[in-house]
Design an enzyme around this catalytic site. Structure first.
Site, short mmCIF file in Angstrom:
data_model
loop_
_atom_site.label_atom_id
_atom_site.label_comp_id
_atom_site.label_asym_id
_atom_site.label_seq_id
_atom_site.Cartn_x
_atom_site.Cartn_y
_atom_site.Cartn_z
CB CYS A 1 1.97 -4.16 -4.59
SG CYS A 1 2.13 -5.93 -4.85
CG HIS B 1 4.29 -2.50 -8.81
ND1 HIS B 1 5.28 -1.92 -8.04
CD2 HIS B 1 4.00 -3.66 -8.20
CE1 HIS B 1 5.56 -2.70 -7.01
NE2 HIS B 1 4.79 -3.78 -7.09
CD GLU C 1 5.41 1.52 -9.01
OE1 GLU C 1 4.18 1.45 -9.21
OE2 GLU C 1 6.04 0.66 -8.38
N1 GLN Z 1 4.51 -10.14 -2.04
C1 GLN Z 1 4.75 -8.86 -1.40
C2 GLN Z 1 4.23 -8.85 0.03
O1 GLN Z 1 3.57 -9.74 0.43
C3 GLN Z 1 4.15 -7.71 -2.19
C4 GLN Z 1 4.81 -7.57 -3.55
C5 GLN Z 1 4.82 -6.19 -4.12
O2 GLN Z 1 4.66 -5.19 -3.43
N2 GLN Z 1 5.08 -6.11 -5.41
O3 GLN Z 1 4.49 -7.93 0.75
#
Ligand code: GLN
Length: 188
Positions: free
Chosen positions: A81, A166, A168
């Site tokens: 992410c 995610h 985890e």
């Molecule tokens: N929205 C976050 C970003 O732009 C990422 C969100 C996440 O890692 N769950 O960094």
């Protein structure tokens, strides 16, 4: 093939500790890394989910950029992410600095706002998308391992891997993604 390996989860911000059970269940050692000295001790890295802009600020503040770039260039790295945003070659919505080690373009918060965060089954496993980026372009010889709602969400190229979700936070450990990553690190 290495027998004992240590996976370092970059512990500046974000979801760090939940990786411990998955990494251990996949047969490796977990380490939360914050300094370059700690980074040198590990065989592979997870850049966790969290907030990429906050991570970038902390990387700058602690003067970790060059050292991390060297570490990530030489060892397996998995960006989750926000971590996938840090590894992407190009970031949009808005543009921001990145290590540019994965040939992908990501659009930040591409699935919408916090209320649009959701669960999904990827690779037979329950995962969640939390203000996740959308991968809008994959180039080079990167391999798309899974798609969701018509976009790639799990991409691998050589020793680098990204997931925009995610795995985890699901307690059934290890996740298939942790299993694959630990195996990649063992095979280096
Ligand atoms: N929205 C976050 C970003 O732009 C990422 C969100 C996440 O890692 N769950 O960094």
């Amino acid at each position: 093939m290495k027998t004992t390996i240590k996976i370092g989860v970059l512990a500046l911000q974000g979801a760090v500790q939940p990786h411990k059970a998955h990494i251990e269940a996949a047969g490796a050692e977990f380490s939360a890394v914050k300094t370059l000295a700690q980074c040198e001790e590990v065989d592979g890295f997870i850049l966790p989910g969290g907030e990429s802009t906050t991570m970038l600020k902390l990387i700058e503040r602690f003067e970790l950029w060059d050292g991390l770039m060297e570490q990530f260039s030489n060892k397996p790295v998995w960006g989750i992410c926000a971590g996938s945003i840090l590894l992407a070659e190009k970031v949009t919505n808005p543009q921001q600095k990145s290590f540019a080690l994965m040939p992908i373009t990501v659009q930040r918060n591409g699935y919408g706002r916090q209320v649009d965060s959701h669960y999904a089954i990827i690779g037979g496993y329950n995962v969640c998308f939390i203000r996740a980026p959308v991968i809008t372009d994959v180039s080079g010889d990167a391999e798309i391992l899974a798609e969701h709602e018509g976009s790639p969400v799990w991409v691998k190229q050589g020793l680098r891997m990204v997931t925009t979700f995610h795995p985890e936070l699901t307690t059934d450990a290890p996740s298939p993604m942790h299993k694959m990553f630990v195996q990649m690190v063992k095979e280096v």
